[in-house]
Design an enzyme around this catalytic site. Structure first.
Site, short mmCIF file in Angstrom:
data_model
loop_
_atom_site.label_atom_id
_atom_site.label_comp_id
_atom_site.label_asym_id
_atom_site.label_seq_id
_atom_site.Cartn_x
_atom_site.Cartn_y
_atom_site.Cartn_z
N ASP A 143 0.83 -1.21 0.00
CA ASP A 143 0.00 0.00 0.00
C ASP A 143 0.86 1.25 0.00
OD1 ASP A 143 -2.57 1.42 2.17
OD2 ASP A 143 -2.29 1.49 -0.01
N ASP A 171 -3.14 -2.94 -2.64
CA ASP A 171 -4.20 -1.93 -2.65
C ASP A 171 -4.05 -1.03 -3.88
OD1 ASP A 171 -5.17 0.89 -0.56
OD2 ASP A 171 -6.39 -0.48 -1.75
N GLU A 201 -11.39 4.14 -1.02
CA GLU A 201 -11.81 4.40 0.36
C GLU A 201 -12.69 5.65 0.48
OE1 GLU A 201 -8.73 3.71 -0.58
OE2 GLU A 201 -7.29 5.19 0.05
N1 LIG Z 1 9.07 2.78 -0.75
C1 LIG Z 1 8.49 3.08 0.43
N2 LIG Z 1 8.97 2.55 1.57
C2 LIG Z 1 8.38 2.83 2.74
N3 LIG Z 1 7.31 3.63 2.90
C3 LIG Z 1 6.82 4.18 1.77
C4 LIG Z 1 7.35 3.93 0.51
N4 LIG Z 1 6.60 4.58 -0.40
C5 LIG Z 1 5.64 5.26 0.28
N5 LIG Z 1 5.80 5.01 1.58
C6 LIG Z 1 4.98 5.55 2.63
O1 LIG Z 1 3.66 5.07 2.52
C7 LIG Z 1 2.87 6.02 3.21
C8 LIG Z 1 1.62 6.29 2.61
N6 LIG Z 1 1.84 6.54 1.23
C9 LIG Z 1 1.28 5.72 0.40
C10 LIG Z 1 1.53 6.30 -0.78
C11 LIG Z 1 1.02 5.67 -1.96
N7 LIG Z 1 -0.43 5.51 -1.73
C12 LIG Z 1 -1.13 6.40 -2.23
O2 LIG Z 1 -0.57 7.36 -2.77
C13 LIG Z 1 -2.62 6.26 -2.19
C14 LIG Z 1 -3.32 7.25 -2.84
C15 LIG Z 1 -4.71 7.17 -2.86
N8 LIG Z 1 -5.42 8.19 -3.53
O3 LIG Z 1 -4.76 9.15 -4.00
O4 LIG Z 1 -6.68 8.09 -3.66
C16 LIG Z 1 -5.40 6.13 -2.23
C17 LIG Z 1 -4.67 5.14 -1.58
O5 LIG Z 1 -5.30 4.08 -0.96
C18 LIG Z 1 -3.28 5.19 -1.55
O6 LIG Z 1 -2.62 4.19 -0.91
N9 LIG Z 1 2.25 7.41 -0.67
N10 LIG Z 1 2.46 7.57 0.61
C19 LIG Z 1 3.61 7.34 3.24
O7 LIG Z 1 3.77 7.64 4.59
C20 LIG Z 1 4.88 7.04 2.55
O8 LIG Z 1 5.96 7.64 3.22
MG LIG Z 2 -3.92 2.50 -0.49
#
Ligand SMILES: Nc1ncnc2c1ncn2[C@@H]1O[C@H](Cn2cc(CNC(=O)c3cc([N+](=O)[O-])cc(O)c3O)nn2)[C@@H](O)[C@H]1O
Ligand SMILES: [Mg+2]
Length: 216
Positions: A143, A171, A201
């Site tokens: 995710d 996800d 969601e």
């Molecule tokens: N390579 C990585 N290693 C560790 N943590 C990571 C990495 N990439 C992102 N994260 C962390 O995941 C968390 C959450 N995250 C998830 C995303 C990607 N997910 C989405 O962008 C997303 C976007 C939507 N949306 O835009 O509707 C809906 C969803 O369910 C999503 O998961 N970007 N940050 C953030 O805190 C980030 O630091």
């Molecule tokens: Mg997600």
């Protein structure tokens, strides 16, 4: 200067105000209520959460890896269903999110089952065996950044962290979308994949989860 609270901090406040300490279901409900009625956030949510629950219960994993903890909503959803003695390792890149997630996981009373590791999945996956004594993962929830799904899956294979029967659940394969990942798991002879249609969601938009079983 950064003033005021962040969205994750406001989510934590909603949990502390509306949920019962030590009751994971009340933490999940408090976050879902807040994100549906007050402020949207990118938790897997209640619709896809029910699919996550049922796939997780089917696997009944001893070891779980979650990539992208965010505020710990799916961490709580997964850990609340895991058997005594089983372990969940969750990887989070962003220290501010990790700090909120730790507090939400602790509020749910699940801190003994969960190891939250800060850093990038690409750096941490190769260290799983040596640092956490993990032989294999029985279940992986993806995710995090959508373009990291495919490279991180290949990395898990190369590090020998998947065994015959390991279940990957991803996800957002529709929204925001993970096209490279879908192409990889659906075309590789090493995976048996299935798409679970649902909603993004807290919205009416389509999204879904892809379940892929590693065939060894
Ligand atoms: N390579 C990585 N290693 C560790 N943590 C990571 C990495 N990439 C992102 N994260 C962390 O995941 C968390 C959450 N995250 C998830 C995303 C990607 N997910 C989405 O962008 C997303 C976007 C939507 N949306 O835009 O509707 C809906 C969803 O369910 C999503 O998961 N970007 N940050 C953030 O805190 C980030 O630091
Ligand atoms: Mg997600």
């Amino acid at each position: 200067i950064m003033t005021g609270t962040s969205r994750p901090q406001r989510m934590l406040k909603a949990v502390q105000k509306n949920a019962t300490k030590g009751d994971p279901q009340s933490v999940i409900s408090a976050i879902d209520y807040y994100c549906r009625h007050k402020e949207w956030a990118m938790n897997v949510g209640d619709d896809k959460g029910l699919i996550l629950d049922s796939v997780l219960m089917e696997v009944n994993p001893s070891t779980v890896l979650e990539l992208g903890t965010y505020c710990g909503y799916s961490t709580v959803r997964i850990a609340r269903l895991m058997s005594p003695g089983s372990k969940l390792i969750t990887v989070e890149f962003n220290p501010a999110f990790a700090e909120v997630a730790r507090q939400i996981i602790a509020y749910a009373g699940l801190q003994d089952k969960v190891t939250l590791v800060e850093g990038s999945s690409g750096d941490l996956i190769p260290k799983m065996k040596e640092r956490f004594g993990i032989k294999y993962f029985d279940f992986v929830f993806l995710d995090h950044w959508k373009d990291s799904y495919a490279p991180d899956t290949k990395l898990l294979e190369d590090c020998g962290l998947l065994k015959k029967g390991t279940v990957l659940l991803a996800d957002n394969v529709i929204c925001p979308g993970a096209p490279e990942y879908l192409k990889y798991v659906r075309n590789s002879p090493r995976y048996e994949s299935r798409y679970y249609k649902s909603n993004l969601e807290y919205t009416k938009a389509e999204d879904g989860l892809e379940k892929s079983v590693f065939l060894g």
